[in-house]
Design a protein around this motif. Structure first.
Motif, PDB file in Angstrom:
ATOM      1  N   UNK A 180       0.799  -1.238   0.000  1.00 10.45           N
ATOM      2  CA  UNK A 180       0.000   0.000   0.000  1.00 10.45           C
ATOM      3  C   UNK A 180       0.823   1.276   0.000  1.00 10.45           C
ATOM      4  N   UNK A 181       2.140   1.184   0.279  1.00  9.61           N
ATOM      5  CA  UNK A 181       2.932   2.409   0.432  1.00  9.61           C
ATOM      6  C   UNK A 181       3.798   2.724  -0.778  1.00  9.61           C
ATOM      7  N   UNK A 182       3.652   1.977  -1.860  1.00 10.10           N
ATOM      8  CA  UNK A 182       4.520   2.194  -3.017  1.00 10.10           C
ATOM      9  C   UNK A 182       4.268   3.577  -3.619  1.00 10.10           C
ATOM     10  N   UNK A 183       5.341   4.366  -3.712  1.00 14.05           N
ATOM     11  CA  UNK A 183       5.261   5.663  -4.368  1.00 14.05           C
ATOM     12  C   UNK A 183       4.588   6.770  -3.579  1.00 14.05           C
ATOM     13  N   UNK A 184       4.345   6.587  -2.269  1.00 15.58           N
ATOM     14  CA  UNK A 184       3.663   7.634  -1.506  1.00 15.58           C
ATOM     15  C   UNK A 184       4.676   8.453  -0.720  1.00 15.58           C
ATOM     16  N   UNK A 185       4.324   9.703  -0.455  1.00 17.64           N
ATOM     17  CA  UNK A 185       5.214  10.569   0.304  1.00 17.64           C
ATOM     18  C   UNK A 185       5.007  10.351   1.802  1.00 17.64           C
ATOM     19  N   UNK A 186       5.725  11.115   2.580  1.00 20.24           N
ATOM     20  CA  UNK A 186       5.725  10.915   4.031  1.00 20.24           C
ATOM     21  C   UNK A 186       4.352  11.142   4.650  1.00 20.24           C
ATOM     22  N   UNK A 187       3.687  12.226   4.242  1.00 19.94           N
ATOM     23  CA  UNK A 187       2.383  12.544   4.833  1.00 19.94           C
ATOM     24  C   UNK A 187       1.359  11.474   4.514  1.00 19.94           C
ATOM     25  N   UNK A 188       1.326  11.023   3.264  1.00 17.42           N
ATOM     26  CA  UNK A 188       0.352  10.003   2.896  1.00 17.42           C
ATOM     27  C   UNK A 188       0.712   8.647   3.483  1.00 17.42           C
ATOM     28  N   UNK A 189       2.015   8.390   3.657  1.00 23.06           N
ATOM     29  CA  UNK A 189       2.415   7.156   4.328  1.00 23.06           C
ATOM     30  C   UNK A 189       1.845   7.116   5.746  1.00 23.06           C
ATOM     31  N   UNK A 190       1.860   8.240   6.428  1.00 21.15           N
ATOM     32  CA  UNK A 190       1.347   8.286   7.798  1.00 21.15           C
ATOM     33  C   UNK A 190      -0.151   7.993   7.836  1.00 21.15           C
ATOM     34  N   UNK A 191      -0.911   8.522   6.881  1.00 15.38           N
ATOM     35  CA  UNK A 191      -2.350   8.260   6.860  1.00 15.38           C
ATOM     36  C   UNK A 191      -2.632   6.807   6.513  1.00 15.38           C
ATOM     37  N   UNK A 192      -1.809   6.217   5.639  1.00 14.68           N
ATOM     38  CA  UNK A 192      -1.978   4.803   5.285  1.00 14.68           C
ATOM     39  C   UNK A 192      -1.661   3.918   6.484  1.00 14.68           C
ATOM     40  N   UNK A 193      -0.550   4.212   7.168  1.00 16.75           N
ATOM     41  CA  UNK A 193      -0.184   3.426   8.348  1.00 16.75           C
ATOM     42  C   UNK A 193      -1.257   3.525   9.413  1.00 16.75           C
ATOM     43  N   UNK A 194      -1.855   4.701   9.557  1.00 16.33           N
ATOM     44  CA  UNK A 194      -2.929   4.869  10.540  1.00 16.33           C
ATOM     45  C   UNK A 194      -4.142   4.018  10.161  1.00 16.33           C
ATOM     46  N   UNK A 195      -4.468   3.947   8.866  1.00 17.82           N
ATOM     47  CA  UNK A 195      -5.590   3.123   8.417  1.00 17.82           C
ATOM     48  C   UNK A 195      -5.323   1.650   8.691  1.00 17.82           C
TER      49      UNK A 195
ATOM     50  N   UNK B 118      -0.264  -7.175   6.089  1.00 20.65           N
ATOM     51  CA  UNK B 118       0.389  -6.061   5.407  1.00 20.65           C
ATOM     52  C   UNK B 118       1.527  -6.619   4.568  1.00 20.65           C
ATOM     53  N   UNK B 119       1.316  -6.708   3.256  1.00 15.86           N
ATOM     54  CA  UNK B 119       2.332  -7.231   2.340  1.00 15.86           C
ATOM     55  C   UNK B 119       3.181  -6.061   1.866  1.00 15.86           C
ATOM     56  N   UNK B 120       4.489  -6.137   2.096  1.00 17.68           N
ATOM     57  CA  UNK B 120       5.316  -4.991   1.757  1.00 17.68           C
ATOM     58  C   UNK B 120       6.788  -5.362   1.640  1.00 17.68           C
ATOM     59  N   UNK B 121       7.495  -4.594   0.789  1.00 14.60           N
ATOM     60  CA  UNK B 121       8.956  -4.619   0.745  1.00 14.60           C
ATOM     61  C   UNK B 121       9.523  -3.409   1.492  1.00 14.60           C
ATOM     62  N   UNK B 122       8.640  -2.530   1.926  1.00  8.86           N
ATOM     63  CA  UNK B 122       9.003  -1.213   2.432  1.00  8.86           C
ATOM     64  C   UNK B 122       9.142  -1.249   3.952  1.00  8.86           C
ATOM     65  N   UNK B 123      10.288  -0.826   4.462  1.00  6.03           N
ATOM     66  CA  UNK B 123      10.513  -0.870   5.907  1.00  6.03           C
ATOM     67  C   UNK B 123       9.717   0.187   6.662  1.00  6.03           C
ATOM     68  N   UNK B 124       9.355   1.300   6.008  1.00  3.12           N
ATOM     69  CA  UNK B 124       8.648   2.365   6.719  1.00  3.12           C
ATOM     70  C   UNK B 124       7.290   1.915   7.264  1.00  3.12           C
ATOM     71  N   UNK B 125       6.426   1.266   6.458  1.00  4.53           N
ATOM     72  CA  UNK B 125       5.162   0.798   7.047  1.00  4.53           C
ATOM     73  C   UNK B 125       5.358  -0.322   8.063  1.00  4.53           C
ATOM     74  N   UNK B 126       6.423  -1.119   7.905  1.00  4.40           N
ATOM     75  CA  UNK B 126       6.719  -2.128   8.929  1.00  4.40           C
ATOM     76  C   UNK B 126       6.958  -1.439  10.264  1.00  4.40           C
ATOM     77  N   UNK B 127       7.757  -0.386  10.209  1.00  4.43           N
ATOM     78  CA  UNK B 127       8.102   0.343  11.432  1.00  4.43           C
ATOM     79  C   UNK B 127       6.869   1.043  11.999  1.00  4.43           C
ATOM     80  N   UNK B 128       5.992   1.527  11.135  1.00  8.58           N
ATOM     81  CA  UNK B 128       4.866   2.346  11.579  1.00  8.58           C
ATOM     82  C   UNK B 128       3.640   1.544  11.988  1.00  8.58           C
ATOM     83  N   UNK B 129       3.500   0.306  11.490  1.00  6.00           N
ATOM     84  CA  UNK B 129       2.221  -0.373  11.712  1.00  6.00           C
ATOM     85  C   UNK B 129       2.312  -1.829  12.121  1.00  6.00           C
ATOM     86  N   UNK B 130       3.355  -2.556  11.732  1.00  7.46           N
ATOM     87  CA  UNK B 130       3.364  -4.014  11.925  1.00  7.46           C
ATOM     88  C   UNK B 130       3.734  -4.406  13.345  1.00  7.46           C
TER      89      UNK B 130
END
Length: 291
Positions: free
Chosen positions: A240-255, A268-280
């Motif tokens: 869900x976080x592919x290509x999103x900026x910091x602000x939108x990443x935060x709203x996605x992680x909150x969802x 949460x399927x991801x290669x991205x460490x930022x949503x792992x850190x924020x939500x998993x």
């Protein structure tokens, strides 16, 4: 010395507000990046997450320094635990086994990250759980076996190709449809309630536009926004976080976190460490079953 840019100025969509060199970007502090809504591209320490309880040919050992083994990986389980349990799940495509899980348990009210290289079976797992992919074996939800058609009703998946998940003629109607389909009473949602959801995902200005007229990032955020109103029992976010900026990443992680807080099983399927850190909260690492 940290790189500084001119004060923000009003720009039109498609204009460039600032131009930085690679050296200037790398010199920006985290506070500067946050002020500009940028994500940090520098290598960060990966989050350490407990490994999900799972075993089978598709289940990889936790990545060194990233995951930790749970206290027990024994097949025995608590029959009263709420969540989704997979038993002897196999998916075969064109004569080749692409997913092989002897047993896995994904607790309700928790975000389980699903990681692994391309071809490891992450999207196949998502489709099987959602009832979109035929498979051998069984799945239980809160201790009760659920067949594929039932899981179609109980599950919402945010796909990578979100255009296939947009059905109405306006962004506002898409939110209402999601609530209606899940039995949450879409007709009872007030304009103010819909506006609140759209505002959170920076979509309020697009409320009356056709979903297919939105940009790819806006379409992605719209489908993620619909999960806020779905009230289903299993929610799957596929990259869900592919290509999103910091602000939108935060709203996605909150969802993602809100879906779990509402009691859903969340993958949460991801290669991205930022949503792992924020939500998993836990992590399942997959590998091709032939390895």
């Amino acid at each position: 010395m940290a790189a500084r840019s001119p004060a923000p100025r009003r720009v039109h969509p498609g204009d460039s507000a600032f131009t930085w060199s690679t050296e200037q970007i790398l010199a920006l502090s985290d506070a500067d990046l946050a002020a500009y809504g940028l994500r940090d591209v520098r290598a960060c320490t990966p989050p350490v997450l407990p490994a999900a309880t799972a075993h089978g040919a598709s289940v990889a050992a936790p990545v060194a320094g990233v995951g930790t083994l749970p206290a027990s990986r024994a097949p025995g389980h608590d029959e009263t635990a709420k969540g989704l349990r997979l038993t002897d799940v196999r998916c075969v495509l064109q004569g080749r086994t692409v997913l092989s899980i002897d047993e896995a348990f994904f607790p309700a009210g928790q975000v389980t990250a699903v990681c692994g290289p391309n071809g490891a079976g992450k999207t196949t797992l998502a489709r099987a759980v959602a009832g979109l992919q035929r498979h051998c074996g069984s799945m239980e939800l809160d201790g009760v076996r659920v067949e594929r058609r039932e899981r179609l009703r109980h599950t919402m998946i945010v796909m990578q190709d979100v255009q296939r998940q947009l059905f109405t003629d306006s962004v506002r109607a898409e939110i209402r449809l999601s609530a209606s389909r899940s039995g949450a009473g879409g007709g009872k949602l007030s304009d103010a309630e819909v506006d609140q959801v759209l505002s959170e995902f920076d979509l309020l200005s697009c409320a009356e536009q056709h979903p297919l007229a939105l940009s790819g990032g806006q379409q992605q955020r719209l489908v993620i926004a619909t999960t806020r109103c779905s009230h289903v029992r299993v929610v799957i976010y596929d990259e869900p976080s592919s290509g999103v900026d910091r602000r939108h990443l935060e709203s996605i992680a909150r969802a993602v976190r809100d879906s779990a807080r509402a009691g859903a099983v969340v993958l949460l399927i991801t290669h991205d460490e930022d949503p792992l850190r924020a939500a998993a909260q836990t992590r399942l690492d997959l590998r091709p079953p032939s390895e």
